[in-house]
Write a protein that holds these residues in place. Structure first.
Motif, PDB file in Angstrom:
ATOM      1  N   UNK A   1       2.029  -3.560   3.369  1.00  0.00           N
ATOM      2  CA  UNK A   1       2.729  -2.425   2.777  1.00  0.00           C
ATOM      3  C   UNK A   1       2.264  -1.125   3.400  1.00  0.00           C
ATOM      4  N   UNK A   2       0.963  -1.032   3.678  1.00  0.00           N
ATOM      5  CA  UNK A   2       0.443   0.176   4.312  1.00  0.00           C
ATOM      6  C   UNK A   2       1.011   0.339   5.720  1.00  0.00           C
ATOM      7  N   UNK A   3       1.066  -0.765   6.481  1.00  0.00           N
ATOM      8  CA  UNK A   3       1.641  -0.720   7.827  1.00  0.00           C
ATOM      9  C   UNK A   3       3.093  -0.276   7.760  1.00  0.00           C
ATOM     10  N   UNK A   4       3.866  -0.930   6.895  1.00  0.00           N
ATOM     11  CA  UNK A   4       5.298  -0.638   6.801  1.00  0.00           C
ATOM     12  C   UNK A   4       5.540   0.791   6.338  1.00  0.00           C
ATOM     13  N   UNK A   5       4.738   1.257   5.375  1.00  0.00           N
ATOM     14  CA  UNK A   5       4.945   2.613   4.871  1.00  0.00           C
ATOM     15  C   UNK A   5       4.623   3.652   5.941  1.00  0.00           C
ATOM     16  N   UNK A   6       3.558   3.395   6.706  1.00  0.00           N
ATOM     17  CA  UNK A   6       3.170   4.354   7.730  1.00  0.00           C
ATOM     18  C   UNK A   6       4.190   4.413   8.861  1.00  0.00           C
ATOM     19  N   UNK A   7       4.844   3.298   9.119  1.00  0.00           N
ATOM     20  CA  UNK A   7       5.875   3.289  10.160  1.00  0.00           C
ATOM     21  C   UNK A   7       7.170   3.903   9.642  1.00  0.00           C
ATOM     22  N   UNK A   8       7.555   3.540   8.434  1.00  0.00           N
ATOM     23  CA  UNK A   8       8.868   3.928   7.915  1.00  0.00           C
ATOM     24  C   UNK A   8       8.855   5.233   7.123  1.00  0.00           C
ATOM     25  N   UNK A   9       7.716   5.567   6.499  1.00  0.00           N
ATOM     26  CA  UNK A   9       7.663   6.763   5.676  1.00  0.00           C
ATOM     27  C   UNK A   9       8.486   6.663   4.413  1.00  0.00           C
ATOM     28  N   UNK A  10       8.742   5.438   3.971  1.00  0.00           N
ATOM     29  CA  UNK A  10       9.587   5.229   2.798  1.00  0.00           C
ATOM     30  C   UNK A  10       9.032   4.080   1.980  1.00  0.00           C
ATOM     31  N   UNK A  11       8.740   4.331   0.707  1.00  0.00           N
ATOM     32  CA  UNK A  11       8.213   3.277  -0.162  1.00  0.00           C
ATOM     33  C   UNK A  11       9.208   2.133  -0.356  1.00  0.00           C
ATOM     34  N   UNK A  12      10.476   2.428  -0.693  1.00  0.00           N
ATOM     35  CA  UNK A  12      11.428   1.318  -0.881  1.00  0.00           C
ATOM     36  C   UNK A  12      11.645   0.503   0.390  1.00  0.00           C
ATOM     37  N   UNK A  13      11.747   1.185   1.541  1.00  0.00           N
ATOM     38  CA  UNK A  13      11.953   0.459   2.787  1.00  0.00           C
ATOM     39  C   UNK A  13      10.721  -0.353   3.147  1.00  0.00           C
ATOM     40  N   UNK A  14       9.538   0.170   2.840  1.00  0.00           N
ATOM     41  CA  UNK A  14       8.320  -0.585   3.097  1.00  0.00           C
ATOM     42  C   UNK A  14       8.304  -1.866   2.285  1.00  0.00           C
ATOM     43  N   UNK A  15       8.700  -1.776   1.026  1.00  0.00           N
ATOM     44  CA  UNK A  15       8.765  -2.976   0.184  1.00  0.00           C
ATOM     45  C   UNK A  15       9.781  -3.974   0.735  1.00  0.00           C
ATOM     46  N   UNK A  16      10.907  -3.466   1.212  1.00  0.00           N
ATOM     47  CA  UNK A  16      11.925  -4.357   1.790  1.00  0.00           C
ATOM     48  C   UNK A  16      11.385  -5.065   3.025  1.00  0.00           C
ATOM     49  N   UNK A  17      10.642  -4.337   3.847  1.00  0.00           N
ATOM     50  CA  UNK A  17      10.088  -4.929   5.069  1.00  0.00           C
ATOM     51  C   UNK A  17       9.082  -6.024   4.728  1.00  0.00           C
ATOM     52  N   UNK A  18       8.233  -5.763   3.745  1.00  0.00           N
ATOM     53  CA  UNK A  18       7.239  -6.752   3.344  1.00  0.00           C
ATOM     54  C   UNK A  18       7.921  -7.990   2.770  1.00  0.00           C
ATOM     55  N   UNK A  19       8.950  -7.788   1.966  1.00  0.00           N
ATOM     56  CA  UNK A  19       9.667  -8.925   1.389  1.00  0.00           C
ATOM     57  C   UNK A  19      10.347  -9.752   2.473  1.00  0.00           C
ATOM     58  N   UNK A  20      10.906  -9.074   3.475  1.00  0.00           N
ATOM     59  CA  UNK A  20      11.533  -9.788   4.583  1.00  0.00           C
ATOM     60  C   UNK A  20      10.493 -10.584   5.367  1.00  0.00           C
ATOM     61  N   UNK A  21       9.289 -10.031   5.497  1.00  0.00           N
ATOM     62  CA  UNK A  21       8.213 -10.755   6.183  1.00  0.00           C
ATOM     63  C   UNK A  21       7.862 -12.041   5.432  1.00  0.00           C
ATOM     64  N   UNK A  22       7.846 -11.972   4.099  1.00  0.00           N
ATOM     65  CA  UNK A  22       7.577 -13.177   3.310  1.00  0.00           C
ATOM     66  C   UNK A  22       8.673 -14.224   3.511  1.00  0.00           C
TER      67      UNK A  22
END
Length: 289
Positions: free
Chosen positions: A19-40
């Motif tokens: 989540x930290x990686x995704x948030x730092x790349x995207x700058x968006x909490x919802x998009x970071x959560x989406x990225x992590x869920x897609x990774x799962x």
């Protein structure tokens, strides 16, 4: 414990990091959560037994997902920044862990600067400088060599620090020639164009540019000078994958890239590229004249 439960537990061990990686790349909490869920989802569909380093594998997968999301976002200029970036939005990030991420070394100011980077620059910088991912691992994600990944991160680092990347001697000379070409083209200076163009210069376009009415190919300095004389009014000097060229944009979005090949201080080829896939992956940095 079933294999699925074991895999889910291992994934949860990495969730905060992802989540930290995704948030730092995207700058968006919802998009970071989406990225992590897609990774799962991708992990659950993969052969987990063949993964030697699960944490590294997941970081790479999240990086690829985030890169795709950045490129998709870049292709939708009509989307307000506030929809994807809490940095510039009026609402606060509700998650305490993500608020902590905002408060650490990334910071709101840095996230604002990251918004100005190209997707590949942003990914290379964040993964390497903030998470110590080797360039050898970053390169396959962005589809470039480790050396190119290093250059992208260096360029991003300089922009984050507010210091422009210096051009080497060859790039500086190419910048001068491209600048002169654009000035002669806009001014309709036919003789100046002939001085800049190699006698055997070739002008080419891809299918996307031809659909806009451009010719497929023009050969010879006279013919190419006639093609460009009085034109290129909206083309702007730009660093294209590290080399000076030009870009025509519409409403802030790149539409056509002008690639130049220069030999012995003369332009030997000009290629106009407008393929959408190419425009999503090419690294463009505006240059001052």
């Amino acid at each position: 414990m079933s294999e699925h439960d074991w895999l889910a537990a291992r994934f949860e061990e990495n969730r905060d990091h992802l989540r930290a990686v995704a948030y730092r790349i995207l700058g968006s909490a919802p998009e970071a959560e989406d990225a992590v869920q897609e990774a799962w989802i991708r992990l659950s569909r993969s052969d987990a037994d063949s993964i030697d380093n699960l944490g590294g594998w997941l970081t790479t997968v999240v990086g690829r997902i985030c890169l795709d999301m950045l490129r998709w976002r870049r292709g939708r200029p009509e989307q307000p920044v506030g929809d994807h970036s809490p940095v510039l939005a009026d609402t606060d990030v509700p998650d305490p862990e993500l608020e902590a991420v905002q408060a650490d070394s990334v910071g709101l100011a840095l996230l604002v600067v990251l918004e100005t980077l190209t997707p590949a620059e942003r990914l290379a910088f964040v993964l390497h400088d903030l998470f110590a991912v080797p360039f050898e691992d970053i390169a396959p994600i962005i589809g470039k060599s480790p050396a190119s990944a290093r250059q992208l991160a260096s360029r991003a680092r300089r922009r984050v620090q507010g210091t422009p990347e210096p051009l080497d001697a060859d790039a500086l000379r190419q910048k001068e020639i491209v600048t002169a070409f654009l000035a002669a083209s806009r001014g309709g200076d036919f003789e100046a164009l002939l001085e800049i163009l190699d006698p055997d210069v070739v002008f080419r376009t891809d299918e996307a540019v031809r659909e806009r009415g451009a010719l497929a190919m023009v050969r010879g300095a006279t013919a190419v000078a006639e093609t460009f004389s009085g034109r290129a009014q909206a083309a702007r000097l730009t660093l294209i994958d590290g080399l000076p060229g030009a870009v025509w944009s519409h409403r802030g979005e790149p539409q056509v890239v002008f690639n130049f090949t220069i030999t012995n201080n003369r332009i030997t080829s000009i290629t106009l590229l407008g393929n959408p896939d190419y425009l999503q992956t090419v690294d463009l940095v505006p240059l001052e004249t």
